[in-house]
Write a protein that holds these residues in place. Structure first.
Motif, PDB file in Angstrom:
ATOM      1  N   SER A   1      22.864  27.946 -22.375  1.00 11.58           N
ATOM      2  CA  SER A   1      22.871  26.932 -23.431  1.00 11.58           C
ATOM      3  C   SER A   1      22.673  27.541 -24.817  1.00 11.58           C
ATOM      4  O   SER A   1      23.135  26.991 -25.814  1.00 11.58           O
ATOM      5  N   LYS A   2      22.011  28.684 -24.898  1.00  7.18           N
ATOM      6  CA  LYS A   2      21.764  29.299 -26.207  1.00  7.18           C
ATOM      7  C   LYS A   2      23.041  29.874 -26.813  1.00  7.18           C
ATOM      8  O   LYS A   2      23.078  30.212 -28.001  1.00  7.18           O
ATOM      9  N   HIS A   3      24.095  30.002 -25.998  1.00  5.40           N
ATOM     10  CA  HIS A   3      25.374  30.505 -26.503  1.00  5.40           C
ATOM     11  C   HIS A   3      26.346  29.373 -26.841  1.00  5.40           C
ATOM     12  O   HIS A   3      27.486  29.640 -27.217  1.00  5.40           O
TER      13      HIS A   3
ATOM     14  N   ALA B   1      14.494  26.094 -23.644  1.00  3.92           N
ATOM     15  CA  ALA B   1      15.526  27.059 -24.045  1.00  3.92           C
ATOM     16  C   ALA B   1      16.061  26.748 -25.441  1.00  3.92           C
ATOM     17  O   ALA B   1      16.961  27.434 -25.915  1.00  3.92           O
ATOM     18  N   LYS B   2      15.503  25.672 -26.055  1.00  2.13           N
ATOM     19  CA  LYS B   2      15.947  25.224 -27.386  1.00  2.13           C
ATOM     20  C   LYS B   2      17.428  24.840 -27.397  1.00  2.13           C
ATOM     21  O   LYS B   2      18.154  25.087 -28.370  1.00  2.13           O
ATOM     22  N   ALA B   3      17.852  24.241 -26.288  1.00  3.35           N
ATOM     23  CA  ALA B   3      19.236  23.779 -26.185  1.00  3.35           C
ATOM     24  C   ALA B   3      19.446  22.555 -27.068  1.00  3.35           C
ATOM     25  O   ALA B   3      18.532  21.735 -27.245  1.00  3.35           O
TER      26      ALA B   3
END
Length: 274
Positions: free
Chosen positions: A167-169, A197-199
């Protein structure tokens, strides 16, 4: 040749699903209006919630607008994205990430017009490790320059942390939730994983709603609404051949209440006096 999963945009008779997918496409467009390099991750909490069906149909909905789309199957433990299109292949994403071949060798071009697929084969061990580090980021950065939209179909969150890692990408996450299938604690667990994950969670898609049956509580509204849509499309071609004749007495009162209720569900209140 594999068995195909249903592509609703190739089924002109399924008006309700086609319109639902168009609504998803429109809402996601407003959330991210980039003309190139859009990346979207689709996941769910548990298996069999329909995330791969949503992913493939969303990708198709973008492709039919003339935009170039790549669908990447990141569910290496249980790859399914290719089944929507009934295709076979020898190598996929797992071979690219392990350094066995280049991505150009495994992308399946023009499976549908404007739609390419990067499939994957099943890998039983050390799957998460394939997504750690910079390999996936480097790969996506390379592919973004060639596509308007890239859609990642990822494993369920309760099965693996892959979706949270990937998700970070991505620009945003679409969370698919099968109606009346996931416990509240499971949904909260998946949402917490993405938040940690800071999504960027774009929103939730409620899937597998019974269009014909009735439900209880707050969800009854949605089931009735879907039932209305089905009636709307089936009656559309009959509108000019039938003349409405209101019934009299108590039957007429009940019928009027039902008609007004349907109008409220549809938002069709034009000319209504309060």
């Amino acid at each position: 040749m594999k068995t195909k999963r249903q592509l609703f945009f190739k089924d002109a008779t399924n008006h309700e699903m086609n319109e639902a997918l168009r609504v998803i496409r429109t809402n996601l467009h407003f959330l991210n209006e980039k003309e190139m390099e859009r990346t979207l991750l689709i996941t769910s909490t548990t298996p069999k919630e329909g995330k791969s069906t949503i992913a493939s149909n969303y990708a198709m909905s973008i492709a039919i607008t003339g935009k170039k789309v790549l669908l990447i199957d990141c569910d290496i433990r249980r790859p399914r994205a290719h089944e929507s299109f009934g295709i076979s292949f020898e190598r996929g994403l797992e071979s690219v990430l392990s350094g066995e071949c280049g991505v150009e060798e495994v992308i399946l071009k023009n499976i549908e017009e404007n739609l390419d697929i990067l499939p994957t084969r099943n890998v039983a061990h050390n799957v998460t490790e394939l997504f750690l580090g910079d390999k996936m980021k480097t790969l996506l950065d390379k592919l973004k320059k060639e596509y308007n939209t890239i859609v990642l179909d990822t494993p369920p969150l309760i099965v693996a942390s892959d979706a949270a890692i990937l998700s970070k990408h991505c620009d945003g996450v679409v969370y698919v939730v099968a109606y009346d299938q996931v416990a509240k604690r499971e949904l909260e667990f998946g949402k917490t994983m993405l938040e940690n994950a800071k999504a960027n969670i774009y929103g939730f898609v409620v899937n597998k709603v019974d269009k014909n049956g009735l439900s209880y509580g707050n969800y009854g509204y949605y089931n009735n609404n879907y039932s209305y849509y089905k009636d709307y499309y089936s009656e559309e071609t009959e509108a000019f051949t039938k003349v409405y004749k209101p019934q009299k007495g108590i039957k007429g009162v009940i019928e009027k209440i039902k008609r007004n209720y349907k109008r409220q569900l549809s938002g069709d209140q034009k000319g209504k006096r309060w």
